[in-house]
Design a protein around this motif. Sequence first.
Motif, short mmCIF file in Angstrom:
data_model
loop_
_atom_site.label_atom_id
_atom_site.label_comp_id
_atom_site.label_asym_id
_atom_site.label_seq_id
_atom_site.Cartn_x
_atom_site.Cartn_y
_atom_site.Cartn_z
N MET A 134 26.68 6.72 50.99
CA MET A 134 25.49 7.80 50.48
C MET A 134 26.57 9.17 50.41
O MET A 134 25.96 9.91 49.45
CB MET A 134 24.03 7.91 51.13
CG MET A 134 23.44 6.21 51.11
SD MET A 134 21.75 6.27 51.31
CE MET A 134 20.69 6.80 50.50
N ALA A 135 26.75 9.64 51.83
CA ALA A 135 26.95 11.63 51.51
C ALA A 135 28.34 10.89 50.68
O ALA A 135 27.94 12.59 49.62
CB ALA A 135 27.00 11.45 52.69
N HIS A 138 26.96 11.45 47.24
CA HIS A 138 25.65 12.49 46.99
C HIS A 138 27.27 13.96 46.69
O HIS A 138 27.33 14.52 45.45
CB HIS A 138 24.84 13.07 47.48
CG HIS A 138 24.42 12.14 48.26
ND1 HIS A 138 22.65 12.14 46.83
CD2 HIS A 138 23.29 11.42 48.24
CE1 HIS A 138 21.21 11.61 47.08
NE2 HIS A 138 22.07 10.78 48.28
N LYS A 139 27.56 14.16 47.04
CA LYS A 139 29.08 14.71 46.87
C LYS A 139 29.76 14.68 45.74
O LYS A 139 29.73 15.72 44.99
CB LYS A 139 30.51 15.17 48.53
CG LYS A 139 29.86 14.80 49.23
CD LYS A 139 31.20 14.73 50.42
CE LYS A 139 30.27 16.11 51.88
NZ LYS A 139 31.58 15.66 53.16
N THR A 141 29.10 13.12 42.95
CA THR A 141 27.93 12.77 41.63
C THR A 141 27.12 14.69 41.73
O THR A 141 26.54 14.69 41.37
CB THR A 141 26.99 12.22 42.17
OG1 THR A 141 26.46 11.80 42.82
CG2 THR A 141 27.68 10.81 41.38
N VAL A 142 26.63 16.03 42.64
CA VAL A 142 26.38 16.66 42.79
C VAL A 142 27.11 17.42 41.40
O VAL A 142 28.23 17.28 41.25
CB VAL A 142 26.87 18.01 43.83
CG1 VAL A 142 27.81 18.21 43.94
CG2 VAL A 142 25.83 19.19 44.56
#
Length: 178
Positions: A134-135, A138-139, A141-142
């Motif tokens: 998940m991290a 997120h990285k 798709t930020v």
Amino acid sequence: MKNFPITNSTLSATHLCAFLQNKYDLSSNAICSLLKTGINDSYLVVDDEKKYVFRVYSLNWRTKTEIKEEIKLLNLLSENNIPVSFPLTDVSDNYIQEFDAPEGCRFGVLFSYAQGEKLINFPIETHYKIGVIMAGMHKLTVGLRLERVVYTPEVVLVDLFEQLKRFLPCGAEEMDFM
């Protein structure tokens, strides 16, 4: 007698199989079976040793543009080694299929099959691994902007109740509870 109007149909797995065999160059041994119905209908497609999932979107659940954006996101994740089920193109290099269903045009996409099993309790190592994945998502798709709904607190917590009013009358026990 005229056919009664419907809001949602279930595509025939048998006929869908013949369609997929042609569109995706699957073998004559391929079989297709309905996994589940819901907001989207999911079909398991098995061709010899290979498995796939074919998703048929409900009418007006997602626009073609929103589905294209979903495909774009899943391809981005997959290309960056994030373990996700990803969309597959047909023999004409198209991701999205269209079906003239009784209720109107519905879209379908073939996805890779995600191996695994359903677990009720996860070992701590699995929780950790999910967190790492998940991290990474997120990285990656930020700041990524997609042409589809952005799930803000307003959309999830406020607008949701407006949508629910279409299905639950005001004063219903469930609405009062929420």
